[in-house]
Design a protein around this motif. Structure first.
Motif, PDB file in Angstrom:
ATOM      1  N   LEU A 281       0.838  -1.189   0.000  1.00  0.00           N
ATOM      2  CA  LEU A 281       0.000   0.000   0.000  1.00  0.00           C
ATOM      3  C   LEU A 281       0.878   1.246   0.000  1.00  0.00           C
ATOM      4  CD1 LEU A 281      -1.596  -2.334   1.669  1.00  0.00           C
ATOM      5  CD2 LEU A 281      -3.144  -0.463   2.264  1.00  0.00           C
ATOM      6  N   ILE A 282       0.511   2.244  -0.763  1.00  0.00           N
ATOM      7  CA  ILE A 282       1.185   3.538  -0.758  1.00  0.00           C
ATOM      8  C   ILE A 282       0.132   4.607  -0.497  1.00  0.00           C
ATOM      9  CG2 ILE A 282       2.569   5.191  -2.070  1.00  0.00           C
ATOM     10  CD1 ILE A 282       3.677   2.906  -3.689  1.00  0.00           C
ATOM     11  N   MET A 283       0.408   5.477   0.436  1.00  0.00           N
ATOM     12  CA  MET A 283      -0.545   6.555   0.749  1.00  0.00           C
ATOM     13  C   MET A 283       0.215   7.853   0.978  1.00  0.00           C
ATOM     14  SD  MET A 283       0.171   4.394   3.429  1.00  0.00           S
ATOM     15  CE  MET A 283      -1.280   3.362   3.506  1.00  0.00           C
ATOM     16  N   ASP A 284      -0.455   8.958   0.728  1.00  0.00           N
ATOM     17  CA  ASP A 284       0.144  10.259   1.030  1.00  0.00           C
ATOM     18  C   ASP A 284      -0.884  11.144   1.697  1.00  0.00           C
ATOM     19  OD1 ASP A 284      -1.530  11.152  -0.968  1.00  0.00           O
ATOM     20  OD2 ASP A 284       0.072  11.606  -2.406  1.00  0.00           O
ATOM     21  N   ILE A 285      -0.433  12.313   2.125  1.00  0.00           N
ATOM     22  CA  ILE A 285      -1.310  13.274   2.796  1.00  0.00           C
ATOM     23  C   ILE A 285      -1.790  14.258   1.748  1.00  0.00           C
ATOM     24  CG2 ILE A 285      -1.452  15.044   4.590  1.00  0.00           C
ATOM     25  CD1 ILE A 285       0.842  13.588   6.029  1.00  0.00           C
ATOM     26  N   ASP A 286      -3.085  14.257   1.490  1.00  0.00           N
ATOM     27  CA  ASP A 286      -3.630  15.151   0.472  1.00  0.00           C
ATOM     28  C   ASP A 286      -3.384  16.605   0.850  1.00  0.00           C
ATOM     29  OD1 ASP A 286      -4.524  13.007  -0.962  1.00  0.00           O
ATOM     30  OD2 ASP A 286      -6.540  13.030  -0.117  1.00  0.00           O
ATOM     31  N   GLN A 287      -2.916  17.364  -0.152  1.00  0.00           N
ATOM     32  CA  GLN A 287      -2.647  18.796   0.014  1.00  0.00           C
ATOM     33  C   GLN A 287      -1.707  19.081   1.198  1.00  0.00           C
ATOM     34  OE1 GLN A 287      -6.128  21.285  -0.067  1.00  0.00           O
ATOM     35  NE2 GLN A 287      -6.441  20.898  -2.243  1.00  0.00           N
ATOM     36  N   PHE A 288      -0.671  18.252   1.320  1.00  0.00           N
ATOM     37  CA  PHE A 288       0.293  18.468   2.400  1.00  0.00           C
ATOM     38  C   PHE A 288       1.008  19.812   2.240  1.00  0.00           C
ATOM     39  CE2 PHE A 288       4.599  17.818   4.224  1.00  0.00           C
ATOM     40  CZ  PHE A 288       4.217  17.684   5.557  1.00  0.00           C
ATOM     41  N   LEU A 387       5.134  -4.096  -8.620  1.00  0.00           N
ATOM     42  CA  LEU A 387       4.233  -3.840  -7.486  1.00  0.00           C
ATOM     43  C   LEU A 387       4.217  -2.361  -7.121  1.00  0.00           C
ATOM     44  CD1 LEU A 387       5.098  -6.941  -5.275  1.00  0.00           C
ATOM     45  CD2 LEU A 387       2.969  -6.532  -6.517  1.00  0.00           C
ATOM     46  N   PHE A 388       5.402  -1.715  -7.106  1.00  0.00           N
ATOM     47  CA  PHE A 388       5.452  -0.280  -6.823  1.00  0.00           C
ATOM     48  C   PHE A 388       4.743   0.512  -7.917  1.00  0.00           C
ATOM     49  CE2 PHE A 388       8.892  -0.584  -3.563  1.00  0.00           C
ATOM     50  CZ  PHE A 388       8.362   0.325  -2.669  1.00  0.00           C
ATOM     51  N   LYS A 389       4.963   0.126  -9.164  1.00  0.00           N
ATOM     52  CA  LYS A 389       4.352   0.846 -10.287  1.00  0.00           C
ATOM     53  C   LYS A 389       2.837   0.765 -10.216  1.00  0.00           C
ATOM     54  CE  LYS A 389       4.362   1.195 -15.335  1.00  0.00           C
ATOM     55  NZ  LYS A 389       4.929   0.656 -16.606  1.00  0.00           N
ATOM     56  N   HIS A 390       2.292  -0.425  -9.961  1.00  0.00           N
ATOM     57  CA  HIS A 390       0.834  -0.568  -9.903  1.00  0.00           C
ATOM     58  C   HIS A 390       0.256   0.222  -8.728  1.00  0.00           C
ATOM     59  CE1 HIS A 390      -2.959  -2.734 -10.783  1.00  0.00           C
ATOM     60  NE2 HIS A 390      -3.173  -2.535  -9.484  1.00  0.00           N
ATOM     61  N   ALA A 391       0.930   0.172  -7.568  1.00  0.00           N
ATOM     62  CA  ALA A 391       0.437   0.914  -6.403  1.00  0.00           C
ATOM     63  C   ALA A 391       0.495   2.417  -6.650  1.00  0.00           C
ATOM     64  CB  ALA A 391       1.252   0.536  -5.165  1.00  0.00           C
ATOM     65  N   ASP A 392       1.561   2.887  -7.312  1.00  0.00           N
ATOM     66  CA  ASP A 392       1.672   4.316  -7.648  1.00  0.00           C
ATOM     67  C   ASP A 392       0.550   4.764  -8.571  1.00  0.00           C
ATOM     68  OD1 ASP A 392       3.829   5.315  -6.185  1.00  0.00           O
ATOM     69  OD2 ASP A 392       5.296   4.494  -7.591  1.00  0.00           O
ATOM     70  N   ILE A 393       0.249   3.952  -9.571  1.00  0.00           N
ATOM     71  CA  ILE A 393      -0.834   4.294 -10.506  1.00  0.00           C
ATOM     72  C   ILE A 393      -2.165   4.318  -9.769  1.00  0.00           C
ATOM     73  CG2 ILE A 393      -2.127   3.475 -12.517  1.00  0.00           C
ATOM     74  CD1 ILE A 393       0.531   2.393 -13.618  1.00  0.00           C
ATOM     75  N   ALA A 394      -2.366   3.350  -8.874  1.00  0.00           N
ATOM     76  CA  ALA A 394      -3.601   3.310  -8.102  1.00  0.00           C
ATOM     77  C   ALA A 394      -3.722   4.526  -7.185  1.00  0.00           C
ATOM     78  CB  ALA A 394      -3.657   2.019  -7.284  1.00  0.00           C
ATOM     79  N   LEU A 395      -2.592   4.955  -6.622  1.00  0.00           N
ATOM     80  CA  LEU A 395      -2.598   6.146  -5.770  1.00  0.00           C
ATOM     81  C   LEU A 395      -2.946   7.381  -6.592  1.00  0.00           C
ATOM     82  CD1 LEU A 395      -1.956   7.705  -3.146  1.00  0.00           C
ATOM     83  CD2 LEU A 395       0.451   7.699  -3.837  1.00  0.00           C
ATOM     84  N   TYR A 396      -2.384   7.491  -7.782  1.00  0.00           N
ATOM     85  CA  TYR A 396      -2.673   8.623  -8.658  1.00  0.00           C
ATOM     86  C   TYR A 396      -4.158   8.677  -9.000  1.00  0.00           C
ATOM     87  CZ  TYR A 396      -2.879  11.399 -12.942  1.00  0.00           C
ATOM     88  OH  TYR A 396      -3.211  12.324 -13.902  1.00  0.00           O
ATOM     89  N   LYS A 397      -4.752   7.537  -9.325  1.00  0.00           N
ATOM     90  CA  LYS A 397      -6.178   7.494  -9.652  1.00  0.00           C
ATOM     91  C   LYS A 397      -7.033   7.868  -8.442  1.00  0.00           C
ATOM     92  CE  LYS A 397      -5.839   4.026 -13.338  1.00  0.00           C
ATOM     93  NZ  LYS A 397      -6.186   2.640 -13.756  1.00  0.00           N
ATOM     94  N   ALA A 398      -6.614   7.411  -7.267  1.00  0.00           N
ATOM     95  CA  ALA A 398      -7.365   7.733  -6.050  1.00  0.00           C
ATOM     96  C   ALA A 398      -7.332   9.233  -5.773  1.00  0.00           C
ATOM     97  CB  ALA A 398      -6.794   6.962  -4.865  1.00  0.00           C
ATOM     98  N   LYS A 399      -6.161   9.866  -5.981  1.00  0.00           N
ATOM     99  CA  LYS A 399      -6.057  11.309  -5.761  1.00  0.00           C
ATOM    100  C   LYS A 399      -6.908  12.077  -6.774  1.00  0.00           C
ATOM    101  CE  LYS A 399      -2.410  13.364  -4.318  1.00  0.00           C
ATOM    102  NZ  LYS A 399      -2.751  13.512  -2.901  1.00  0.00           N
ATOM    103  N   LYS A 400      -6.870  11.625  -8.018  1.00  0.00           N
ATOM    104  CA  LYS A 400      -7.639  12.290  -9.069  1.00  0.00           C
ATOM    105  C   LYS A 400      -9.132  12.193  -8.778  1.00  0.00           C
ATOM    106  CE  LYS A 400      -7.814  12.587 -14.117  1.00  0.00           C
ATOM    107  NZ  LYS A 400      -7.324  11.998 -15.396  1.00  0.00           N
ATOM    108  N   LYS A 401      -9.576  11.031  -8.346  1.00  0.00           N
ATOM    109  CA  LYS A 401     -10.986  10.831  -8.017  1.00  0.00           C
ATOM    110  C   LYS A 401     -11.379  11.655  -6.806  1.00  0.00           C
ATOM    111  CE  LYS A 401     -14.282   7.146  -6.982  1.00  0.00           C
ATOM    112  NZ  LYS A 401     -14.435   5.671  -6.777  1.00  0.00           N
ATOM    113  N   SER A 402     -10.466  11.737  -5.821  1.00  0.00           N
ATOM    114  CA  SER A 402     -10.750  12.504  -4.604  1.00  0.00           C
ATOM    115  C   SER A 402     -10.893  13.987  -4.901  1.00  0.00           C
ATOM    116  CB  SER A 402      -9.630  12.278  -3.592  1.00  0.00           C
ATOM    117  OG  SER A 402      -9.840  13.050  -2.430  1.00  0.00           O
ATOM    118  N   LYS A 403     -10.006  14.526  -5.755  1.00  0.00           N
ATOM    119  CA  LYS A 403     -10.079  15.943  -6.122  1.00  0.00           C
ATOM    120  C   LYS A 403     -11.346  16.252  -6.900  1.00  0.00           C
ATOM    121  CE  LYS A 403      -5.097  16.827  -6.238  1.00  0.00           C
ATOM    122  NZ  LYS A 403      -3.954  17.184  -7.100  1.00  0.00           N
ATOM    123  N   LYS A 404     -11.731  15.357  -7.796  1.00  0.00           N
ATOM    124  CA  LYS A 404     -12.928  15.564  -8.600  1.00  0.00           C
ATOM    125  C   LYS A 404     -14.172  15.569  -7.725  1.00  0.00           C
ATOM    126  CE  LYS A 404     -15.332  13.768 -12.654  1.00  0.00           C
ATOM    127  NZ  LYS A 404     -15.366  12.706 -13.698  1.00  0.00           N
ATOM    128  N   GLY A 405     -14.186  14.729  -6.709  1.00  0.00           N
ATOM    129  CA  GLY A 405     -15.332  14.647  -5.818  1.00  0.00           C
ATOM    130  C   GLY A 405     -15.467  15.869  -4.940  1.00  0.00           C
TER     131      GLY A 405
END
Length: 416
Positions: A281-288, A387-405
Motif C-alpha cells: 500500500l502507498i498513501m500520502d497526505i492530500d494537500q500536504f 508492485l510499486f508501479k501498480h500501487a503508484d498508478i492506483a494512488l494517482y487514480k485515487a487522488k484524481k478521483k478525490s479531487k474531482k469529488g
C-alpha cells in the motif's frame, strides 16, 4: 556524528578508496599524530600504508564484496614500546547500489599480545602483568571450570566468580555460543573472538568482546583456555544507533525507503516459498503543501509524525510501515487472504484520520485526509518494480478521483 564518540580510532573510505571521514581518535593515532583533519580527507587510504600488500589485498576484497569483513594485525613502535593493533574492516552496503565504502575501526590488542607471549614462558610472569590490566582475564579448563580470575573481573562485574564455571553469568544464548567455541578450539587449536553478554551484580546485561585462546600442554594438546574480555557496551550501543539511522526515517522513526526495499525483497522470497499473497500500500497526505504553507513546516512535521502514529496503530501484527519520501508512506501487509483485508485496513485508517490532528495554538486541531493505492502479489506483479508501479498508478487514480469529488475550490484540510 555518532562515530566521533567511539574511543577507538575509526575511518570511513568511499568506494574509490578515498578517506571520507575520520574521528579524532584516528587523527591522534601514533602514526598519524601531528596532522590535521583536512590533511587526510580525500586522500587514498592505502597510500598511508604503502608497502603493506596484505592490507591492500584485504581492503580490495572487502570493497569488491569478496569478504564480509577483514581483520589486519600490525605493530607500531612508540618510542621504546611496541604497541599491537587489530584493524577490522567492514563493508557498508546499499542493496540498491552496492558497496558504498568501508568502515574501519582499530583496537589496541597490546595487552592480549603481551599476555600470549608471556604465557609461553611461565604462569607467574603473566600473572604479574594481568594484575595491572583493565581487561578481564580468566583461565579455565577445557570444560569451562574457572582456574584463575583477574582482580579486574570483580571490580568490573561485582562477582568473585571463583566458585562457578565460565558459563554461570552468561546470557543463555551466549552459553551455547561459547560452548561451541570451546569445542572448536579443542579441535582446531585456533583462537576465536566473540561477543557475549554477562550479567553483572546489579542485574544489568553488559556486552563483552572475548578473545579466546587455547593453552597447549607439552604434548601439544589443549588443556586450558585463556579468555581476555573487555566491556564493549558503549560500542554496541553506538553501532545499534548507526544501524537505526541507516534503516529508519529520522523524523518519524519508521523504516526508510532502503529498509522497505529490503523487507519487500524478503517478503517476495517468503511469498514464493509459502505460496502466499501480500499487499503493498502507498498513501500520502492530500494537500500536504497547503499544510506547510498555511501553518509552517514545524506543524507539517507534527502532522507527518501523527500520521505515522495512526498508521502504526491501525496496522496488523507482522505488517511493516515505512516512510518513502516527503508525505508518502507505505504499508506491507503480509499473508493476506483476499482484498477484504486490505479494504478493512484502509477503512480503519481513514476512519482514524477523522479525529483532529493536534496543533499548538489551534485548540481544535486540523483534519487531514489521505489518498491510498495498493497492489497485490501476485495479481498485480511478481517483482518489486511492478508492485510499486501498480500501487503508484492506483494512488494517482485515487487522488484524481478525490479531487474531482471535492470540486476545484475545496481544501483537503479544514480547521475545526
Amino acid at each position: 556524528m555518532i562515530i566521533e564518540s567511539l574511543s577507538e580510532p575509526a575511518v570511513f573510505i568511499n568506494k574509490q578508496g578515498a578517506i571520507h571521514f575520520v574521528n579524532q581518535s584516528w587523527i591522534n593515532f601514533p602514526i598519524h599524530s601531528g596532522e590535521k583533519l583536512d590533511a587526510y580527507l580525500g586522500i587514498r587510504y592505502l597510500n598511508l600504508y604503502d608497502g603493506d600488500d596484505d592490507l591492500k589485498q584485504g581492503i580490495a576484497r572487502v570493497m569488491s564484496a569478496g569478504l564480509p569483513s577483514y581483520k589486519h594485525e600490525f605493530a607500531v613502535q612508540i618510542n621504546e614500546d611496541k604497541q599491537y593493533f587489530l584493524m577490522k574492516a567492514t563493508p557498508i552496503e546499499d542493496h540498491g547500489t552496492g558497496i558504498l565504502g568501508v568502515f574501519m575501526i582499530y583496537f589496541n590488542i597490546t595487552n592480549q599480545k603481551k599476555l600470549e607471549q608471556t604465557l609461553r614462558k611461565k604462569e607467574e610472569q603473566y600473572r604479574l602483568i594481568e594484575e595491572h590490566s583493565q581487561d578481564m582475564i580468566k583461565i579455565t579448563d577445557i570444560h569451562g571450570k574457572l582456574e584463575y580470575v583477574s582482580p579486574s573481573h570483580q571490580h568490573q562485574t561485582g562477582h568473585c566468580n571463583d566458585e562457578f564455571d565460565i558459563f554461570h553469568y552468561l546470557h543463555e544464548d551466549d552459553v551455547i555460543k561459547l560452548k561451541e567455541t570451546y569445542r572448536e578450539m579443542i579441535q582446531t587449536k585456533d583462537s576465536y573472538v566473540l561477543e557475549i553478554r554477562n550479567k553483572i551484580r546489579n542485574g544489568q546485561w553488559v556486552w563483552y568482546e572475548a578473545a579466546c585462546s587455547p593453552i597447549l600442554s607439552d604434548e601439544g594438546e589443549v588443556h586450558q583456555i585463556l579468555i581476555v574480555s573487555r566491556d564493549i557496551t558503549v560500542r554496541k550501543q553506538t553501532m545499534q544507533e548507526l544501524e537505526f539511522m541507516a534503516y529508519h526515517d529520522y523524523l518519524t522513526g519508521l523504516y526508510n525507503r532502503r529498509k522497505i526495499k529490503l523487507i519487500l525483497d524478503e517478503t517476495l522470497e517468503e511469498a514464493v516459498r509459502q505460496n502466499e499473497d501480500f499487499a503493498l500500500l502507498i498513501m500520502d497526505i492530500d494537500q500536504f503543501k497547503t499544510i506547510n504553507d498555511t501553518y509552517g513546516h514545524d506543524v507539517g512535521d507534527m502532522v507527518l509524525k501523527e500520521f505515522s502514529n495512526r498508521l502504526l496503530n491501525c496496522k496488523r501484527e507482522g505488517d511493516f510501515v515505512g516512510r518513502l519520501s516527503g508525505d508518502e508512506f507505505t504499508v506491507i501487509m503480509k499473508n493476506i487472504h483476499g482484498k477484504q483485508e486490505i479494504t478493512a485496513f484502509i477503512h480503519l485508517f481513514l476512519q482514524s484520520l477523522g479525529d483532529p490532528f493536534p496543533v499548538p495554538d489551534l485548540n481544535d486541531g486540523i483534519i487531514v485526509n489521505s489518498s491510498i493505492g495498493y497492489s497485490i502479489y501476485s495479481e498485480h506483479g511478481t517483482n518489486m518494480m511492478k508492485l510499486f508501479k501498480h500501487a503508484d498508478i492506483a494512488l494517482y487514480k485515487a487522488k484524481k478521483k478525490s479531487k474531482k469529488g471535492r470540486g476545484k475550490s475545496a481544501l483537503l484540510i479544514r480547521q475545526i
